[in-house]
Design a protein around this motif. Structure first.
Motif, mmCIF file in Angstrom:
data_model
loop_
_atom_site.group_PDB
_atom_site.id
_atom_site.type_symbol
_atom_site.label_atom_id
_atom_site.label_comp_id
_atom_site.label_asym_id
_atom_site.label_seq_id
_atom_site.Cartn_x
_atom_site.Cartn_y
_atom_site.Cartn_z
ATOM 1 N N SER A 24 -48.402 -32.068 1.379
ATOM 2 C CA SER A 24 -49.660 -31.135 1.499
ATOM 3 C C SER A 24 -49.955 -30.927 0.046
ATOM 4 O O SER A 24 -51.339 -31.140 -0.506
ATOM 5 C CB SER A 24 -49.629 -29.971 2.176
ATOM 6 O OG SER A 24 -49.360 -30.078 3.316
ATOM 7 N N TYR A 25 -49.108 -30.583 -1.034
ATOM 8 C CA TYR A 25 -49.265 -30.071 -2.292
ATOM 9 C C TYR A 25 -50.028 -31.321 -3.115
ATOM 10 O O TYR A 25 -51.041 -31.353 -3.731
ATOM 11 C CB TYR A 25 -48.264 -29.631 -3.032
ATOM 12 C CG TYR A 25 -48.382 -29.393 -4.468
ATOM 13 C CD1 TYR A 25 -49.120 -28.426 -5.023
ATOM 14 C CD2 TYR A 25 -47.909 -30.481 -5.293
ATOM 15 C CE1 TYR A 25 -49.040 -28.160 -6.513
ATOM 16 C CE2 TYR A 25 -48.159 -30.370 -6.992
ATOM 17 C CZ TYR A 25 -48.698 -29.416 -7.321
ATOM 18 O OH TYR A 25 -49.075 -29.234 -8.732
ATOM 19 N N TYR A 26 -49.472 -32.313 -2.667
ATOM 20 C CA TYR A 26 -49.857 -33.689 -3.440
ATOM 21 C C TYR A 26 -51.433 -34.083 -3.007
ATOM 22 O O TYR A 26 -52.352 -34.265 -3.800
ATOM 23 C CB TYR A 26 -49.184 -34.941 -3.127
ATOM 24 C CG TYR A 26 -49.662 -36.232 -3.773
ATOM 25 C CD1 TYR A 26 -49.294 -36.575 -4.954
ATOM 26 C CD2 TYR A 26 -50.421 -37.232 -3.104
ATOM 27 C CE1 TYR A 26 -49.668 -37.985 -5.606
ATOM 28 C CE2 TYR A 26 -50.842 -38.202 -3.418
ATOM 29 C CZ TYR A 26 -50.611 -38.807 -4.757
ATOM 30 O OH TYR A 26 -51.128 -39.713 -5.529
ATOM 31 N N GLN A 27 -51.559 -33.981 -1.568
ATOM 32 C CA GLN A 27 -52.986 -34.351 -1.152
ATOM 33 C C GLN A 27 -53.956 -33.039 -1.652
ATOM 34 O O GLN A 27 -55.100 -33.814 -2.019
ATOM 35 C CB GLN A 27 -53.137 -34.243 0.380
ATOM 36 C CG GLN A 27 -54.181 -34.946 0.962
ATOM 37 C CD GLN A 27 -54.392 -34.961 2.277
ATOM 38 O OE1 GLN A 27 -53.934 -33.717 3.139
ATOM 39 N NE2 GLN A 27 -54.748 -36.003 2.958
ATOM 40 N N GLU A 28 -53.660 -32.076 -1.722
ATOM 41 C CA GLU A 28 -54.603 -30.991 -2.036
ATOM 42 C C GLU A 28 -54.705 -30.818 -3.586
ATOM 43 O O GLU A 28 -56.097 -30.699 -3.746
ATOM 44 C CB GLU A 28 -54.053 -29.540 -1.555
ATOM 45 C CG GLU A 28 -53.918 -29.339 -0.158
ATOM 46 C CD GLU A 28 -52.673 -28.447 0.550
ATOM 47 O OE1 GLU A 28 -52.439 -28.497 1.426
ATOM 48 O OE2 GLU A 28 -52.070 -27.586 -0.495
ATOM 49 N N THR A 29 -53.753 -31.355 -4.274
ATOM 50 C CA THR A 29 -53.984 -31.498 -5.797
ATOM 51 C C THR A 29 -55.012 -32.618 -6.044
ATOM 52 O O THR A 29 -55.525 -32.728 -7.076
ATOM 53 C CB THR A 29 -52.854 -31.524 -6.757
ATOM 54 O OG1 THR A 29 -52.095 -32.392 -6.075
ATOM 55 C CG2 THR A 29 -52.279 -30.122 -6.507
ATOM 56 N N GLY A 30 -54.840 -33.592 -5.127
ATOM 57 C CA GLY A 30 -55.543 -34.960 -5.272
ATOM 58 C C GLY A 30 -56.930 -34.660 -5.043
ATOM 59 O O GLY A 30 -57.676 -35.861 -5.404
ATOM 60 N N ARG A 31 -57.673 -33.751 -4.781
ATOM 61 C CA ARG A 31 -58.893 -33.267 -4.625
ATOM 62 C C ARG A 31 -59.552 -33.083 -6.056
ATOM 63 O O ARG A 31 -60.665 -33.337 -6.093
ATOM 64 C CB ARG A 31 -59.376 -32.420 -3.589
ATOM 65 C CG ARG A 31 -59.190 -32.703 -2.270
ATOM 66 C CD ARG A 31 -58.651 -31.705 -1.238
ATOM 67 N NE ARG A 31 -58.234 -32.580 -0.045
ATOM 68 C CZ ARG A 31 -57.317 -31.762 0.903
ATOM 69 N NH1 ARG A 31 -56.922 -30.629 0.603
ATOM 70 N NH2 ARG A 31 -57.035 -32.611 1.731
ATOM 71 N N ALA A 32 -58.756 -33.110 -7.066
ATOM 72 C CA ALA A 32 -59.206 -32.778 -8.188
ATOM 73 C C ALA A 32 -59.201 -34.245 -9.086
ATOM 74 O O ALA A 32 -58.416 -35.235 -8.891
ATOM 75 C CB ALA A 32 -58.209 -31.912 -9.125
ATOM 76 N N GLY A 33 -60.344 -34.329 -9.912
ATOM 77 C CA GLY A 33 -60.318 -35.500 -10.695
ATOM 78 C C GLY A 33 -60.629 -36.636 -10.215
ATOM 79 O O GLY A 33 -60.325 -37.887 -10.665
ATOM 80 N N ARG A 34 -61.240 -36.902 -9.180
ATOM 81 C CA ARG A 34 -61.604 -38.038 -8.185
ATOM 82 C C ARG A 34 -62.453 -38.911 -9.215
ATOM 83 O O ARG A 34 -62.676 -40.157 -8.823
ATOM 84 C CB ARG A 34 -62.162 -37.597 -6.958
ATOM 85 C CG ARG A 34 -61.338 -37.146 -5.948
ATOM 86 C CD ARG A 34 -61.839 -36.783 -4.433
ATOM 87 N NE ARG A 34 -62.306 -38.256 -4.065
ATOM 88 C CZ ARG A 34 -62.219 -38.736 -2.550
ATOM 89 N NH1 ARG A 34 -61.846 -37.555 -1.807
ATOM 90 N NH2 ARG A 34 -62.774 -39.711 -2.341
#
Length: 609
Positions: free
Chosen positions: A319-329
């Motif tokens: 979850s942490y990886y996916q949620e942080t992945g919304r940054a810097g796309r």
């Protein structure tokens, strides 16, 4: 993983890539997937958020005859996905319950008459016999399942609606089926492939590394000051703040609004209209910050999120990886900050302990322990994330996390821990953390005086450290099971065997402390923008204002017109002709025809000014 799929022999894809999307080359792995689909082969791809997975099916959807079906889990995002595709000249539509009967009928007619390259649909649509029968009479080029981890009960976001997709290979036996996800352990990966019954799929497991994301864990402080201070470093930038409960989302959003920060709440408890309105305001850059539960964000296309703050403990590393992945796309630098406190662990445990299913409870406890280990560790954050997904970091120091930048130090706090433990013993284990800290700091409050605790030997011996230090140390002692905490409205602290060993000098206590570096945050997230001159930054802001005006006129999010990365390049290179503008990343022929005139005029005014 399969051997690389051949990148030659089927004609060059460079021309349509540039014509449609404005890119001069593929990102890693994209071309292999495109060619596999165009050869009629099933695909399973694990690609991190920001890796460009939508291009992997949108490009072949345009080049292949028929319509590509894309199963997308969140209705609220489909319109934005379609807007972005249409901005590139792709014939796209969506079909879900948000459309009235007339609009649904129009979309179905377009599907039947082969007037669509792409059709986004919700997974529950495949449970309808009428829809399945309709598909058998249509020319379908491929079926794509986005967020494919939703079909796995081992995944972090299992959705029963996805189970109907297991029949896709029977429903569409002659077309390729592609499954994409940004997060999947190898166990989840195997489960997805088996459930979808993919046929000898081309398998690609891209690197989970996101080099443009800076990972950082800070120890959470009570009150509002810490969060507000953090946000001051991100002024004018888009960001997401994740909270665990609906109440904390509402409270945080209200607090930020009172301080003049443009923020809105998002959680499942809001009405559909308000929730949609708040999400659109964030996506369209009308507010800078969305405060949300994890109900927000899966598949979000907003490319210019510059920071993600977890103000509470995430439920799993996935979850942490996916949620942080919304940054810097957009590929520009972004910052991911977790505020961690051991005091948050019992709050998560409360929900886990309430789970009825034994297996589910065990999985949740295991996930919690891994998140706590990640937050507590002094090992490179990036290394720990990659190892969770069975990937090794090829370098010793990633250079883009708090640990590798030396922002943490390990301090021997054994003596201070003994002070805390001695205070618990001398007060007969009858008091909570606040009162114990007051004793150590030599407070003269009424409660201290009434109990005569100002006469204790430990009174005032902790004045060398502040209240924040002592609360953190107590949290650490509770986490390492040196101290227990009673239940109830006013929990009292008491010694456990581990605490007794520390008091006797048989165990050491080491605590991780943060070495604060002032003034670093804003520069760390600006990426390419930070490299521009002051004059070029002024042009960037002018182009951003122009982008927002055009987006409002067309009723689309600003990133659909141009990403921040494209605006940075425009501000840096300052093209003066359409031909020069076409060389900018992210500007294809359709966008050039639509937007060249206003942007070139704005650049010319800046040069003349």
């Amino acid at each position: 993983m399969n051997a690389p799929y051949p990148s030659s022999g089927a004609g060059s894809l460079d021309r349509p890539l540039h014509r449609i999307f404005g890119f001069s080359s593929f990102r890693p792995n994209q071309e292999q997937i495109v060619r596999a689909l165009m050869a009629g082969r099933d695909v399973f791809a694990v690609m991190p958020t920001g890796g460009g997975k939508s291009l992997c099916y949108q490009l072949p959807a345009v080049l292949m005859p028929g319509t590509a079906l894309v199963v997308s889990p969140l209705i609220s995002l489909m319109k934005d996905q379609v807007d972005a595709a249409r901005a590139n000249g792709i014939r796209a539509a969506f079909l879900n319950s948000s459309l009235d009967f007339a609009d649904q009928s129009a979309v179905l007619r377009s599907l039947q008459s082969a007037d669509l390259d792409l059709l986004y649909v919700a997974p529950e649509r495949f449970a309808l016999d009428q829809f399945r029968e309709l598909l058998t009479g249509c020319r379908i080029s491929m079926a794509v399942i986005d967020e494919a981890h939703c079909i796995s009960e081992w995944g972090h976001d299992f959705r029963p609606d996805y189970l109907s997709l297991s029949s896709l290979v029977e429903l569409l036996p002659d077309v390729p089926v592609a499954a994409f996800t940004a997060t999947a352990t190898r166990k989840v990966q195997q489960d997805i492939v088996e459930r979808l019954r993919l046929r000898d799929p081309f398998m690609l497991r891209a690197s989970f590394d996101r080099p443009n994301l800076f990972y950082e864990v800070r120890f959470k402080e009570p009150g509002e000051a810490q969060l507000v201070s953090l946000l001051q470093g991100f002024a004018g930038q888009s960001g997401i703040i994740y909270r665990t409960s609906r109440k904390s989302v509402n409270d945080t959003a209200a607090m930020l609004q009172k301080r003049g920060i443009r923020a809105l709440p998002y959680h499942a408890g809001l009405g559909d209209t308000e929730r949609k309105r708040n999400q659109e305001a964030f996506i369209r850059d009308e507010v800078e910050i969305i405060v949300a539960t994890v109900a927000f964000g899966m598949g979000i296309d907003k490319s210019n999120v510059r920071f993600v703050i977890h103000a509470d403990l995430p439920k799993s590393v996935e979850s942490y990886y996916q949620e942080t992945g919304r940054a810097g796309r957009d590929g520009e630098n972004a910052r991911c900050i977790m505020l961690f406190s051991h005091a948050d662990i019992p709050k998560v445990r409360f929900f886990i302990d309430a789970m009825q299913d034994e297996q589910e409870r065990c999985r949740a406890l295991d996930a919690l322990s891994k998140v706590v280990a990640f937050a507590s560790s002094t090992v490179c954050r990036r290394r720990m994330l990659l190892e969770h997904f069975d990937e090794a970091l090829p370098v010793e120091n990633c250079g883009t996390c708090d640990v590798c930048q030396g922002l943490h130090e390990v301090t021997d706090c054994t003596r201070q821990a003994q002070m805390v433990l001695s205070t618990i013993v001398r007060t007969d284990s009858r008091f909570g953390a606040t009162h114990l800290v007051d004793i150590l700091l030599g407070s003269k409050n009424q409660k201290i005086m009434e109990f005569g605790h100002d006469r204790l030997k430990v009174y005032g011996i902790g004045k060398g450290h502040d209240k924040k230090f002592w609360r953190r140390l107590i949290d650490d002692l509770i986490a390492r099971k040196a101290v227990g905490r009673s239940e109830g409205l006013y929990p009292m602290l008491y010694l456990l065997e581990g605490g007794a060993r520390i008091l006797r000098g048989e165990e050491r206590v080491e605590m991780v402390r943060i070495k604060e570096k002032k003034g670093k945050t804003a520069a760390a997230v600006r990426g390419g923008l930070d490299a521009l001159s002051e004059a070029d930054k002024q042009l960037f802001e002018q182009l951003r204002t122009l982008r927002k005006r055009l987006a409002d006129e067309q009723g689309v999010p600003p990133y659909v017109i141009f990403s921040d990365k494209t605006l940075v390049e425009l501000s840096d290179l300052q093209p003066s002709t359409p031909e020069e503008m076409l060389a900018i990343s992210g500007i294809g022929e359709v966008k050039l025809a639509r937007y060249a005139t206003p942007f070139l005029e704005a650049i010319a005014r800046h040069k003349a000014g």
